[in-house]
Motif scaffolding. Sequence first.
Motif, mmCIF file in Angstrom:
data_model
loop_
_atom_site.group_PDB
_atom_site.id
_atom_site.type_symbol
_atom_site.label_atom_id
_atom_site.label_comp_id
_atom_site.label_asym_id
_atom_site.label_seq_id
_atom_site.Cartn_x
_atom_site.Cartn_y
_atom_site.Cartn_z
ATOM 1 N N HIS A 42 -66.972 35.968 -71.999
ATOM 2 C CA HIS A 42 -68.231 36.665 -73.029
ATOM 3 C C HIS A 42 -67.626 37.833 -73.322
ATOM 4 O O HIS A 42 -67.863 38.246 -74.698
ATOM 5 C CB HIS A 42 -69.420 36.754 -72.039
ATOM 6 N N LEU A 43 -67.103 38.514 -72.811
ATOM 7 C CA LEU A 43 -66.573 40.097 -73.248
ATOM 8 C C LEU A 43 -65.491 39.715 -74.332
ATOM 9 O O LEU A 43 -65.546 40.293 -75.604
ATOM 10 C CB LEU A 43 -65.643 40.717 -72.105
ATOM 11 N N ILE A 44 -64.629 38.807 -74.046
ATOM 12 C CA ILE A 44 -63.447 38.310 -75.142
ATOM 13 C C ILE A 44 -64.367 37.919 -76.488
ATOM 14 O O ILE A 44 -63.814 38.002 -77.478
ATOM 15 C CB ILE A 44 -62.836 37.158 -74.565
ATOM 16 N N ALA A 45 -65.359 36.914 -76.199
ATOM 17 C CA ALA A 45 -65.974 36.621 -77.414
ATOM 18 C C ALA A 45 -66.543 37.694 -78.145
ATOM 19 O O ALA A 45 -66.555 37.876 -79.210
ATOM 20 C CB ALA A 45 -67.038 35.501 -76.998
ATOM 21 N N ALA A 46 -67.208 38.694 -77.370
ATOM 22 C CA ALA A 46 -67.853 39.630 -78.272
ATOM 23 C C ALA A 46 -66.879 40.738 -78.932
ATOM 24 O O ALA A 46 -66.871 41.342 -79.988
ATOM 25 C CB ALA A 46 -68.698 40.513 -77.177
ATOM 26 N N LEU A 47 -65.709 40.685 -78.134
ATOM 27 C CA LEU A 47 -64.616 41.641 -78.884
ATOM 28 C C LEU A 47 -63.903 40.851 -79.892
ATOM 29 O O LEU A 47 -63.760 41.435 -80.998
ATOM 30 C CB LEU A 47 -63.586 41.885 -77.550
ATOM 31 N N VAL A 48 -63.676 39.654 -79.977
ATOM 32 C CA VAL A 48 -63.269 39.011 -81.178
ATOM 33 C C VAL A 48 -64.214 39.119 -82.312
ATOM 34 O O VAL A 48 -63.591 39.635 -83.493
ATOM 35 C CB VAL A 48 -63.005 37.450 -80.897
ATOM 36 N N ARG A 49 -65.412 38.830 -81.945
ATOM 37 C CA ARG A 49 -66.521 39.058 -83.207
ATOM 38 C C ARG A 49 -66.622 40.616 -83.812
ATOM 39 O O ARG A 49 -66.526 40.759 -84.928
ATOM 40 C CB ARG A 49 -67.941 38.886 -82.551
ATOM 41 N N HIS A 50 -66.464 41.627 -82.923
ATOM 42 C CA HIS A 50 -66.489 42.946 -82.988
ATOM 43 C C HIS A 50 -64.906 43.251 -83.926
ATOM 44 O O HIS A 50 -65.227 43.892 -85.044
ATOM 45 C CB HIS A 50 -66.479 43.795 -82.000
ATOM 46 N N SER A 51 -63.828 42.590 -83.628
ATOM 47 C CA SER A 51 -62.655 42.932 -84.071
ATOM 48 C C SER A 51 -62.622 42.559 -85.708
ATOM 49 O O SER A 51 -62.176 43.238 -86.541
ATOM 50 C CB SER A 51 -61.424 42.130 -83.383
ATOM 51 N N VAL A 52 -63.004 41.280 -85.673
ATOM 52 C CA VAL A 52 -63.078 40.725 -87.082
ATOM 53 C C VAL A 52 -63.898 41.539 -88.283
ATOM 54 O O VAL A 52 -63.252 41.752 -89.263
ATOM 55 C CB VAL A 52 -63.486 39.416 -87.320
ATOM 56 N N ALA A 53 -64.666 42.345 -87.613
ATOM 57 C CA ALA A 53 -65.420 43.185 -88.623
ATOM 58 C C ALA A 53 -64.885 44.449 -88.625
ATOM 59 O O ALA A 53 -65.232 45.104 -89.925
ATOM 60 C CB ALA A 53 -67.249 43.031 -88.092
ATOM 61 N N GLU A 54 -64.371 44.930 -87.614
ATOM 62 C CA GLU A 54 -63.903 46.525 -87.713
ATOM 63 C C GLU A 54 -62.303 46.504 -88.012
ATOM 64 O O GLU A 54 -62.279 47.591 -88.697
ATOM 65 C CB GLU A 54 -64.191 46.901 -86.340
ATOM 66 N N GLU A 55 -61.570 45.469 -87.969
ATOM 67 C CA GLU A 55 -60.012 45.637 -87.992
ATOM 68 C C GLU A 55 -59.916 46.121 -89.462
ATOM 69 O O GLU A 55 -58.789 46.930 -89.651
ATOM 70 C CB GLU A 55 -59.679 44.376 -87.883
ATOM 71 N N PRO A 56 -60.503 45.782 -90.706
ATOM 72 C CA PRO A 56 -60.309 46.529 -91.836
ATOM 73 C C PRO A 56 -60.345 47.938 -91.906
ATOM 74 O O PRO A 56 -59.741 48.426 -92.583
ATOM 75 C CB PRO A 56 -61.234 45.704 -92.756
ATOM 76 N N TYR A 57 -60.778 48.818 -90.997
ATOM 77 C CA TYR A 57 -60.739 50.066 -90.976
ATOM 78 C C TYR A 57 -60.150 50.722 -89.889
ATOM 79 O O TYR A 57 -60.334 51.919 -89.721
ATOM 80 C CB TYR A 57 -62.498 50.585 -90.827
ATOM 81 N N LEU A 58 -59.108 49.932 -89.280
ATOM 82 C CA LEU A 58 -58.428 50.584 -88.210
ATOM 83 C C LEU A 58 -56.871 50.465 -88.546
ATOM 84 O O LEU A 58 -56.637 49.324 -89.389
ATOM 85 C CB LEU A 58 -58.804 49.805 -86.788
ATOM 86 N N ASP A 59 -56.051 51.017 -87.925
ATOM 87 C CA ASP A 59 -54.639 50.812 -88.100
ATOM 88 C C ASP A 59 -54.198 49.748 -87.272
ATOM 89 O O ASP A 59 -55.050 49.634 -86.404
ATOM 90 C CB ASP A 59 -53.780 52.065 -88.125
#
Length: 173
Positions: A44-61
């Motif tokens: 569940h943590l992995i699924a939540a983190l993947v969903r979050h990462s896809v949205a936030e990655e464009p704003y991170l190095d």
Amino acid sequence: MNGNQPATDLTTVLTGDHRELDRLCTELELGQGSPENRKDLADHLIAALVRHSVAEEPYLDGDGDLAEADGLMRQLEGAGPQETRFERLLGGLIRAVRRHVREEGPAALREIRRSRSAEEQAELGREVLEAREAAATLPHPDLADRVPQADQLWPGPGFVDRARAALGASVSG
């Protein structure tokens, strides 16, 4: 939440993600439940983190805590809850998530606020929420002919890639 920002504002969505990720980490750190229950919660943590990462990655190095977490998630998805490496990998993932929530995440939120108008933030937030909703129903192209649709986003080997592909397809579709 700022009174001018709708609930779907990207920064509001990502802040909510950070709270949920933090809550899941705390629950895992408590160490309760059977190994199978801990594996389910880790998935569940992995699924939540993947969903979050896809949205936030464009704003991170690309070399930060989410990149580290991605490698750990890929190792963890193949680890059984009875294996000794499971808890070691899970501990590393929790530490990477905590660092992200404390450091990287707030920096990404500042970048979004700096670089995007309120209207753009609202539109991006809606897009992220729509993509998440659609991803649960999209088949992975490599699995569409072999695996029932209901099973295509279930955790297990390849889960991180399947979840990313489903989210990407729903954003570009």
